[in-house]
Design a protein around this motif. Structure first.
Motif, PDB file in Angstrom:
ATOM      1  N   VAL A  45       0.867  -1.186   0.000  1.00  0.00           N
ATOM      2  CA  VAL A  45       0.000   0.000   0.000  1.00  0.00           C
ATOM      3  C   VAL A  45       0.899   1.230   0.000  1.00  0.00           C
ATOM      4  O   VAL A  45       1.758   1.374   0.875  1.00  0.00           O
ATOM      5  N   ILE A  46       0.720   2.105  -0.982  1.00  0.00           N
ATOM      6  CA  ILE A  46       1.518   3.327  -1.090  1.00  0.00           C
ATOM      7  C   ILE A  46       0.637   4.520  -0.757  1.00  0.00           C
ATOM      8  O   ILE A  46      -0.431   4.698  -1.343  1.00  0.00           O
ATOM      9  N   SER A  47       1.090   5.331   0.181  1.00  0.00           N
ATOM     10  CA  SER A  47       0.364   6.541   0.565  1.00  0.00           C
ATOM     11  C   SER A  47       1.137   7.749   0.039  1.00  0.00           C
ATOM     12  O   SER A  47       2.157   8.140   0.604  1.00  0.00           O
ATOM     13  N   ALA A  48       0.651   8.312  -1.072  1.00  0.00           N
ATOM     14  CA  ALA A  48       1.345   9.424  -1.740  1.00  0.00           C
ATOM     15  C   ALA A  48       0.588  10.724  -1.483  1.00  0.00           C
ATOM     16  O   ALA A  48      -0.373  11.045  -2.182  1.00  0.00           O
ATOM     17  N   SER A  49       1.015  11.452  -0.477  1.00  0.00           N
ATOM     18  CA  SER A  49       0.326  12.695  -0.094  1.00  0.00           C
ATOM     19  C   SER A  49       0.935  13.879  -0.842  1.00  0.00           C
ATOM     20  O   SER A  49       1.585  14.748  -0.246  1.00  0.00           O
ATOM     21  N   TYR A  50       0.718  13.904  -2.131  1.00  0.00           N
ATOM     22  CA  TYR A  50       1.265  14.949  -3.007  1.00  0.00           C
ATOM     23  C   TYR A  50       0.153  15.510  -3.890  1.00  0.00           C
ATOM     24  O   TYR A  50      -0.783  14.804  -4.255  1.00  0.00           O
ATOM     25  N   GLU A  51       0.298  16.790  -4.242  1.00  0.00           N
ATOM     26  CA  GLU A  51      -0.619  17.388  -5.210  1.00  0.00           C
ATOM     27  C   GLU A  51      -0.446  16.723  -6.571  1.00  0.00           C
ATOM     28  O   GLU A  51      -1.415  16.440  -7.271  1.00  0.00           O
ATOM     29  N   LYS A  52       0.826  16.486  -6.945  1.00  0.00           N
ATOM     30  CA  LYS A  52       1.123  15.912  -8.256  1.00  0.00           C
ATOM     31  C   LYS A  52       2.159  14.805  -8.120  1.00  0.00           C
ATOM     32  O   LYS A  52       3.001  14.839  -7.218  1.00  0.00           O
ATOM     33  N   ILE A  53       2.080  13.839  -9.015  1.00  0.00           N
ATOM     34  CA  ILE A  53       3.142  12.852  -9.168  1.00  0.00           C
ATOM     35  C   ILE A  53       3.618  12.933 -10.619  1.00  0.00           C
ATOM     36  O   ILE A  53       2.905  13.429 -11.487  1.00  0.00           O
ATOM     37  N   ASP A  54       4.832  12.448 -10.852  1.00  0.00           N
ATOM     38  CA  ASP A  54       5.423  12.555 -12.185  1.00  0.00           C
ATOM     39  C   ASP A  54       4.988  11.365 -13.051  1.00  0.00           C
ATOM     40  O   ASP A  54       5.586  10.295 -13.008  1.00  0.00           O
ATOM     41  N   ARG A  55       3.939  11.575 -13.821  1.00  0.00           N
ATOM     42  CA  ARG A  55       3.381  10.506 -14.647  1.00  0.00           C
ATOM     43  C   ARG A  55       4.288  10.132 -15.816  1.00  0.00           C
ATOM     44  O   ARG A  55       4.068   9.105 -16.465  1.00  0.00           O
ATOM     45  N   ARG A  56       5.292  10.950 -16.108  1.00  0.00           N
ATOM     46  CA  ARG A  56       6.177  10.667 -17.245  1.00  0.00           C
ATOM     47  C   ARG A  56       7.195   9.579 -16.914  1.00  0.00           C
ATOM     48  O   ARG A  56       7.714   8.923 -17.814  1.00  0.00           O
ATOM     49  N   LYS A  57       7.476   9.393 -15.644  1.00  0.00           N
ATOM     50  CA  LYS A  57       8.509   8.438 -15.238  1.00  0.00           C
ATOM     51  C   LYS A  57       8.045   7.001 -15.416  1.00  0.00           C
ATOM     52  O   LYS A  57       6.875   6.669 -15.178  1.00  0.00           O
ATOM     53  N   LYS A  58       8.982   6.145 -15.826  1.00  0.00           N
ATOM     54  CA  LYS A  58       8.665   4.731 -16.034  1.00  0.00           C
ATOM     55  C   LYS A  58       8.194   4.088 -14.734  1.00  0.00           C
ATOM     56  O   LYS A  58       7.250   3.283 -14.736  1.00  0.00           O
ATOM     57  N   LEU A  59       8.830   4.438 -13.620  1.00  0.00           N
ATOM     58  CA  LEU A  59       8.454   3.860 -12.333  1.00  0.00           C
ATOM     59  C   LEU A  59       7.020   4.239 -11.963  1.00  0.00           C
ATOM     60  O   LEU A  59       6.235   3.401 -11.494  1.00  0.00           O
ATOM     61  N   THR A  60       6.672   5.492 -12.168  1.00  0.00           N
ATOM     62  CA  THR A  60       5.306   5.945 -11.868  1.00  0.00           C
ATOM     63  C   THR A  60       4.294   5.232 -12.757  1.00  0.00           C
ATOM     64  O   THR A  60       3.232   4.797 -12.291  1.00  0.00           O
ATOM     65  N   LYS A  61       4.616   5.098 -14.029  1.00  0.00           N
ATOM     66  CA  LYS A  61       3.722   4.385 -14.954  1.00  0.00           C
ATOM     67  C   LYS A  61       3.518   2.941 -14.508  1.00  0.00           C
ATOM     68  O   LYS A  61       2.420   2.393 -14.622  1.00  0.00           O
ATOM     69  N   THR A  62       4.588   2.324 -14.002  1.00  0.00           N
ATOM     70  CA  THR A  62       4.495   0.944 -13.515  1.00  0.00           C
ATOM     71  C   THR A  62       3.536   0.841 -12.341  1.00  0.00           C
ATOM     72  O   THR A  62       2.700  -0.073 -12.269  1.00  0.00           O
ATOM     73  N   VAL A  63       3.647   1.781 -11.402  1.00  0.00           N
ATOM     74  CA  VAL A  63       2.759   1.783 -10.229  1.00  0.00           C
ATOM     75  C   VAL A  63       1.311   2.002 -10.657  1.00  0.00           C
ATOM     76  O   VAL A  63       0.391   1.303 -10.211  1.00  0.00           O
ATOM     77  N   LEU A  64       1.089   2.985 -11.522  1.00  0.00           N
ATOM     78  CA  LEU A  64      -0.273   3.278 -11.972  1.00  0.00           C
ATOM     79  C   LEU A  64      -0.895   2.086 -12.699  1.00  0.00           C
ATOM     80  O   LEU A  64      -2.109   1.864 -12.638  1.00  0.00           O
ATOM     81  N   LYS A  65      -0.066   1.307 -13.377  1.00  0.00           N
ATOM     82  CA  LYS A  65      -0.556   0.151 -14.127  1.00  0.00           C
ATOM     83  C   LYS A  65      -0.864  -1.039 -13.212  1.00  0.00           C
ATOM     84  O   LYS A  65      -1.847  -1.756 -13.422  1.00  0.00           O
ATOM     85  N   ASN A  66      -0.016  -1.255 -12.195  1.00  0.00           N
ATOM     86  CA  ASN A  66      -0.099  -2.478 -11.396  1.00  0.00           C
ATOM     87  C   ASN A  66      -0.789  -2.332 -10.047  1.00  0.00           C
ATOM     88  O   ASN A  66      -0.919  -3.317  -9.317  1.00  0.00           O
ATOM     89  N   PHE A  67      -1.219  -1.116  -9.713  1.00  0.00           N
ATOM     90  CA  PHE A  67      -1.876  -0.876  -8.432  1.00  0.00           C
ATOM     91  C   PHE A  67      -3.306  -0.397  -8.647  1.00  0.00           C
ATOM     92  O   PHE A  67      -3.638   0.167  -9.697  1.00  0.00           O
ATOM     93  N   ASN A  68      -4.136  -0.624  -7.642  1.00  0.00           N
ATOM     94  CA  ASN A  68      -5.446   0.020  -7.598  1.00  0.00           C
ATOM     95  C   ASN A  68      -5.211   1.460  -7.154  1.00  0.00           C
ATOM     96  O   ASN A  68      -4.778   1.711  -6.027  1.00  0.00           O
TER      97      ASN A  68
END
Length: 328
Positions: free
Chosen positions: A112-135
């Motif tokens: 479970v990842i708790s990301a308390s940010y206004e924005k996350i960097d959707r361009r990064k490969k790591l971020t794309k991986t999380v968005l794809k594999n997590f609810n």
């Protein structure tokens, strides 16, 4: 019922969850609630704060087996690796982390990842991986949604709250969700038979600064200047900064002014509430004000001028605030 279902979910059948929204208190509250669900009974609980513990500790917890041969529920706080500002010295760990999270469904553990940010960097490969594999659960709440979400959340936890108590709780929390949850935590301790009444809220939740300021203005608008000055003096004695108080006065007057202008243009209370992203009760209070648009405009101009003069040293004491109230 899971509290996460109150928000937009991309795949609520996936236990690996990213909570994303700027309110850290709300995210922590939801994370704790999620971790207590029956499906995770018997799991070893692990919390990793990336800013305090570092990415090496995170990688170790993600890849090493539990000492107790249990499945682990790993909560990741402050996941700065999802933001645009990540030092280059972490490149090795980022590559490893991307590899682990891209195969997250092969792990026995739940993350479970708790990301308390206004924005996350959707361009990064790591971020794309999380968005794809997590609810992905977006925990962003508009001010006018606070009351409805609070009621569902309270009911989901087995408590009952009257409509008048809910309205007062939201008002005294300035429509800020983390303040609502903080005050609700006090009420849970004091509630008998899991019932939250208006009387309970009145006794356990103090007026917010904005509400105290509104009470000062309301008293002045009723020509009850003794009450208004007494309330103002109490605020100053409690350590409130004159500039801070004046800023709240400005916000309150501006709100009443804008609401009245929108009402004159034919907007309904509901339309004004949604357009200004404020609680309907604040619109109702603003419309009750007897002050006309011309007078409100004059008061706002005076408040702005006083603010400028105080900051430039032309007003040496807080008496200017009392004079302002006496001229309402």
């Amino acid at each position: 019922m899971t509290l996460l279902s109150l928000f937009k979910n991309t795949d609520n059948n996936n236990p690996h969850t990213l909570l994303w929204g700027p309110d850290a208190f709300l995210n922590d509250y939801l994370t704790r609630s999620y971790s207590r669900e029956q499906q995770f009974a018997g799991y070893e609980r692990v919390i990793v704060d990336c800013e305090a513990d570092g990415l090496d500790d995170l990688l170790a917890d993600l890849t090493e087996s539990s000492l107790f041969s249990q499945q682990k529920l790993i909560t990741i706080k402050n996941p700065f690796f999802l933001t645009a500002k990540v030092p280059k010295k972490f490149q090795r760990q980022l590559t490893q982390l991307e590899n682990v999270l891209s195969h997250i469904n092969e792990l026995d553990n739940v993350v479970v990842i708790s990301a308390s940010y206004e924005k996350i960097d959707r361009r990064k490969k790591l971020t794309k991986t999380v968005l794809k594999n997590f609810n992905v659960v977006e925990t962003q709440i508009k001010p006018y949604e606070v009351g409805a979400i609070t009621k569902v959340l309270i009911n989901a936890e087995g408590f009952a709250i009257s409509q008048s108590a809910l309205q007062l709780l939201v008002e005294r929390s300035d429509q800020v969700m983390d303040t609502v949850l903080s005050n609700y935590s006090k009420l849970k301790m004091a509630a008998e038979d899991k019932k939250i009444t208006k009387d309970l809220v009145e006794k356990n939740v103090d007026l917010s600064l904005a509400q105290n300021i509104f009470a000062i203005l309301e008293a002045a608008l009723r020509n009850n200047y003794h009450e208004a000055i007494t309330r103002l003096t109490n605020q100053l004695h409690q350590g409130s900064n004159p500039v801070q108080l004046l800023a709240v006065f400005e916000n309150q007057i501006e709100l009443i002014l804008v609401v009245k202008i929108l009402a004159k243009r034919g907007r309904s209370e509901a339309q004004i509430s949604k357009e200004l992203a404020i609680h309907p009760y604040r619109v109702k209070l603003a419309l009750r004000s007897r002050l006309q648009v011309a007078k409100l405009t004059q008061l706002l101009e005076t408040a702005i001028k006083l603010d400028f003069n105080y900051k430039n040293g032309q007003c040496q004491s807080d008496d200017f605030l009392k004079m302002f109230i006496l001229n309402v």
